[in-house]
Scaffold this motif. Structure first.
Motif, mmCIF file in Angstrom:
data_model
loop_
_atom_site.group_PDB
_atom_site.id
_atom_site.type_symbol
_atom_site.label_atom_id
_atom_site.label_comp_id
_atom_site.label_asym_id
_atom_site.label_seq_id
_atom_site.Cartn_x
_atom_site.Cartn_y
_atom_site.Cartn_z
ATOM 1 N N ALA A 128 0.826 -1.198 0.000
ATOM 2 C CA ALA A 128 0.000 0.000 0.000
ATOM 3 C C ALA A 128 0.861 1.250 0.000
ATOM 4 O O ALA A 128 2.028 1.240 0.409
ATOM 5 C CB ALA A 128 -0.912 -0.005 1.218
ATOM 6 N N GLY A 129 0.285 2.347 -0.468
ATOM 7 C CA GLY A 129 0.931 3.646 -0.410
ATOM 8 C C GLY A 129 0.072 4.602 0.385
ATOM 9 O O GLY A 129 -0.950 4.230 0.968
ATOM 10 N N GLU A 130 0.475 5.885 0.395
ATOM 11 C CA GLU A 130 -0.244 6.857 1.214
ATOM 12 C C GLU A 130 -1.720 6.945 0.841
ATOM 13 O O GLU A 130 -2.583 6.998 1.726
ATOM 14 C CB GLU A 130 0.386 8.237 1.084
ATOM 15 C CG GLU A 130 -0.359 9.293 1.887
ATOM 16 C CD GLU A 130 0.303 10.650 1.880
ATOM 17 O OE1 GLU A 130 -0.402 11.646 2.125
ATOM 18 O OE2 GLU A 130 1.538 10.715 1.647
ATOM 19 N N ASN A 131 -2.054 6.954 -0.442
ATOM 20 C CA ASN A 131 -3.459 7.067 -0.843
ATOM 21 C C ASN A 131 -4.283 5.890 -0.325
ATOM 22 O O ASN A 131 -5.401 6.076 0.181
ATOM 23 C CB ASN A 131 -3.575 7.161 -2.362
ATOM 24 C CG ASN A 131 -3.062 8.479 -2.898
ATOM 25 O OD1 ASN A 131 -2.977 9.468 -2.166
ATOM 26 N ND2 ASN A 131 -2.709 8.514 -4.174
ATOM 27 N N LEU A 183 0.871 6.633 7.380
ATOM 28 C CA LEU A 183 0.879 6.972 5.957
ATOM 29 C C LEU A 183 1.881 6.140 5.165
ATOM 30 O O LEU A 183 1.703 5.937 3.958
ATOM 31 C CB LEU A 183 1.175 8.461 5.783
ATOM 32 C CG LEU A 183 0.143 9.404 6.410
ATOM 33 C CD1 LEU A 183 0.553 10.853 6.202
ATOM 34 C CD2 LEU A 183 -1.250 9.151 5.848
ATOM 35 N N ASP A 184 2.911 5.626 5.858
ATOM 36 C CA ASP A 184 3.907 4.787 5.189
ATOM 37 C C ASP A 184 3.697 3.304 5.479
ATOM 38 O O ASP A 184 4.609 2.495 5.279
ATOM 39 C CB ASP A 184 5.316 5.202 5.634
ATOM 40 C CG ASP A 184 5.678 6.598 5.169
ATOM 41 O OD1 ASP A 184 5.146 7.027 4.128
ATOM 42 O OD2 ASP A 184 6.481 7.269 5.856
ATOM 43 N N TRP A 185 2.494 2.962 5.965
ATOM 44 C CA TRP A 185 2.207 1.572 6.316
ATOM 45 C C TRP A 185 2.460 0.664 5.114
ATOM 46 O O TRP A 185 1.926 0.890 4.028
ATOM 47 C CB TRP A 185 0.763 1.450 6.774
ATOM 48 C CG TRP A 185 0.433 0.143 7.439
ATOM 49 C CD1 TRP A 185 -0.172 -0.939 6.870
ATOM 50 C CD2 TRP A 185 0.694 -0.202 8.793
ATOM 51 N NE1 TRP A 185 -0.308 -1.936 7.791
ATOM 52 C CE2 TRP A 185 0.217 -1.521 8.991
ATOM 53 C CE3 TRP A 185 1.282 0.472 9.862
ATOM 54 C CZ2 TRP A 185 0.311 -2.175 10.210
ATOM 55 C CZ3 TRP A 185 1.381 -0.171 11.093
ATOM 56 C CH2 TRP A 185 0.897 -1.478 11.261
ATOM 57 N N ALA A 186 3.287 -0.364 5.310
ATOM 58 C CA ALA A 186 3.709 -1.205 4.187
ATOM 59 C C ALA A 186 2.823 -2.416 3.974
ATOM 60 O O ALA A 186 2.946 -3.102 2.956
ATOM 61 C CB ALA A 186 5.155 -1.657 4.403
ATOM 62 N N GLY A 187 1.950 -2.696 4.915
ATOM 63 C CA GLY A 187 1.101 -3.882 4.801
ATOM 64 C C GLY A 187 -0.208 -3.563 4.105
ATOM 65 O O GLY A 187 -0.303 -2.653 3.275
ATOM 66 N N GLU A 188 -1.238 -4.332 4.458
ATOM 67 C CA GLU A 188 -2.580 -4.119 3.931
ATOM 68 C C GLU A 188 -3.385 -3.410 5.015
ATOM 69 O O GLU A 188 -3.752 -4.027 6.018
ATOM 70 C CB GLU A 188 -3.229 -5.457 3.569
ATOM 71 C CG GLU A 188 -2.523 -6.211 2.458
ATOM 72 C CD GLU A 188 -2.623 -5.488 1.129
ATOM 73 O OE1 GLU A 188 -3.583 -4.700 0.956
ATOM 74 O OE2 GLU A 188 -1.751 -5.692 0.266
ATOM 75 N N PRO A 189 -3.650 -2.121 4.854
ATOM 76 C CA PRO A 189 -4.216 -1.344 5.974
ATOM 77 C C PRO A 189 -5.566 -1.835 6.465
ATOM 78 O O PRO A 189 -5.829 -1.805 7.678
ATOM 79 C CB PRO A 189 -4.308 0.078 5.405
ATOM 80 C CG PRO A 189 -4.308 -0.098 3.916
ATOM 81 C CD PRO A 189 -3.457 -1.309 3.648
ATOM 82 N N VAL A 190 -6.439 -2.310 5.574
ATOM 83 C CA VAL A 190 -7.752 -2.792 6.020
ATOM 84 C C VAL A 190 -7.607 -4.139 6.711
ATOM 85 O O VAL A 190 -8.095 -4.349 7.831
ATOM 86 C CB VAL A 190 -8.735 -2.873 4.839
ATOM 87 C CG1 VAL A 190 -10.055 -3.497 5.290
ATOM 88 C CG2 VAL A 190 -8.983 -1.482 4.249
ATOM 89 N N ALA A 191 -6.917 -5.067 6.058
ATOM 90 C CA ALA A 191 -6.726 -6.395 6.653
ATOM 91 C C ALA A 191 -5.954 -6.308 7.961
ATOM 92 O O ALA A 191 -6.183 -7.101 8.891
ATOM 93 C CB ALA A 191 -6.002 -7.313 5.673
ATOM 94 N N ASP A 192 -5.043 -5.349 8.052
ATOM 95 C CA ASP A 192 -4.244 -5.193 9.275
ATOM 96 C C ASP A 192 -4.983 -4.416 10.369
ATOM 97 O O ASP A 192 -4.423 -4.199 11.447
ATOM 98 C CB ASP A 192 -2.941 -4.466 8.961
ATOM 99 C CG ASP A 192 -2.010 -5.262 8.056
ATOM 100 O OD1 ASP A 192 -2.216 -6.481 7.941
ATOM 101 O OD2 ASP A 192 -1.100 -4.654 7.460
ATOM 102 N N ALA A 193 -6.220 -3.985 10.083
ATOM 103 C CA ALA A 193 -7.011 -3.195 11.046
ATOM 104 C C ALA A 193 -6.229 -1.982 11.526
ATOM 105 O O ALA A 193 -6.274 -1.607 12.706
ATOM 106 C CB ALA A 193 -7.445 -4.060 12.224
ATOM 107 N N LEU A 194 -5.542 -1.325 10.603
ATOM 108 C CA LEU A 194 -4.701 -0.181 10.945
ATOM 109 C C LEU A 194 -5.512 0.928 11.614
ATOM 110 O O LEU A 194 -5.088 1.500 12.628
ATOM 111 C CB LEU A 194 -4.030 0.341 9.670
ATOM 112 C CG LEU A 194 -3.212 1.623 9.804
ATOM 113 C CD1 LEU A 194 -2.064 1.434 10.779
ATOM 114 C CD2 LEU A 194 -2.682 2.060 8.436
#
Length: 366
Positions: free
Chosen positions: A2-5, A48-59
């Motif tokens: 993932a990227g910032e968007n 914003l720099d999260w490298a994983g999957e933000p939804v699956a990771d429950a960020l």
């Protein structure tokens, strides 16, 4: 990756889930965070720099949980103005939360280290429905073995009181009554005596530790007052009389427990809720093999059963399935339930009979 968007978009995705679950404050907070997080804080940089999957990771829920805990502790007046609903204007919420994150950067940062860990005691409504079917079959005392116990709140199942479609079970004087909206056929009207309840978790939560309890409480959305009260009561019950919960691998633990001598007149039951997806394919195969072996040894005096409440993500509901030994019948779908136990729908025979299979989607298919 993932990227910032994509990472910002996850906040709107989570807000949509909150809207659907009638959680307006948590939705408002999620949307605001997606707008105001910048790289001028360590929290902002990491999100914003999260490298994983933000939804699956429950960020999003990691950060929202930290903010809710800050509100519960009274640690920041501005976060409490937002979480209490005192401030609802989007522009003002944005300003307040931007300041909250900046002031509490170091406090909030550790909340991003791991996924939310919740333990909803009301899920025991689905599990007790399954146990009633087991007791209706064997009419014996029950020994519970639970995997993925988290804080062990469902290990209180023998100490909770239940009203399941008019079927009352459990101690009448229990401080915790589980009474979901009931739909469909009631469960078997039989007594259930839980003689022992033991559990395992890869990362158990010790609610005797105030910090661990506060973390667990922080993950329950501020909009869910009834859930929060139920959690507080369950934590108090565990503190007053601790549950038998250990740290360990689910497959190792199940194999060891099933190998132990089983008293006559007791049904040994493997039980779990919203856990199967987190067990590795190898672990699931080992647990299935261990249960099949225990089932092959089962007798009328020493029966074995499997009760699960696991998600059907295709249909957005959870299934309560039961399998009993001695016997050749596969798992029977005896009820459907809300993810947090808000409602349970009892089904009628002939039950669908097949093993539980995880659906395609975010999780691997069995």
């Amino acid at each position: 990756m993932a990227g910032e968007n994509e990472n910002r978009a996850a906040f709107e995705v989570q807000a949509g889930y909150c809207d659907a679950m009638d959680a307006p404050v948590t939705a408002r907070v999620s949307r605001a965070l997606g707008r105001v997080l910048m790289r001028d804080t360590r929290v902002g940089c990491r999100v914003l720099d999260w490298a994983g999957e933000p939804v699956a990771d429950a960020l999003v829920l990691r950060l929202v949980g930290g903010l809710h805990a800050l509100h519960r502790s009274g640690g920041d007046d501005d976060v409490s103005r937002v979480f209490s609903g005192e401030v609802g204007d989007a522009a003002r919420v944005d300003r307040l939360l931007a300041g909250v994150v900046a002031r509490n950067d170091e406090t909030l940062l550790p909340w991003l280290d791991g996924p939310p860990q919740t333990n909803e005691a009301a899920r025991s409504a689905g599990l007790m429905t399954g146990l009633l079917h087991v007791a209706g079959r064997f009419g014996l005392c029950i020994e519970v073995l639970e995997i993925g116990s988290s804080a062990g709140l469902n290990l209180l199942i023998g100490r909770m009181a239940f009203d399941l479609g008019g079927v009352r079970v459990g101690p009448a004087g229990s401080p915790l009554l589980i009474a979901p909206e009931w739909r469909g056929a009631p469960p078997p009207a039989v007594e259930v005596t839980v003689t022992q309840a033991r559990g395992v978790d890869i990362a158990p939560v010790d609610v005797a530790d105030p910090e661990a309890a506060a973390r667990l409480q922080g993950y329950v959305w501020v909009d869910a007052g009834e859930r929060q009260a139920r959690l507080d009561t369950a934590i108090a019950m565990v503190r007053a009389q601790p549950v038998d919960l250990m740290r360990g691998d689910a497959a190792d633990w199940v194999e060891a427990r099933l190998a132990e001598p089983q008293p006559a007149g007791v049904t040994r039951v493997l039980m779990h809720s919203v856990v199967w997806q987190y067990v590795s394919p190898e672990g699931r195969a080992r647990i299935r093999a261990a249960m099949a072996a225990a089932g092959a040894r089962a007798t009328a005096e020493r029966p074995v059963a499997w009760v699960m409440m696991e998600p059907n993500r295709d249909l957005h509901r959870h299934e309560v399935r039961v399998q009993c030994w001695p016997g050749e019948q596969p798992m029977a779908l005896v009820a459907l339930t809300h993810a947090h136990g808000a409602w349970v729908e009892g089904l009628t025979p002939p039950y669908e009979t097949r093993d539980y299979v995880m659906r395609r989607g975010a999780y691997e298919r069995d």
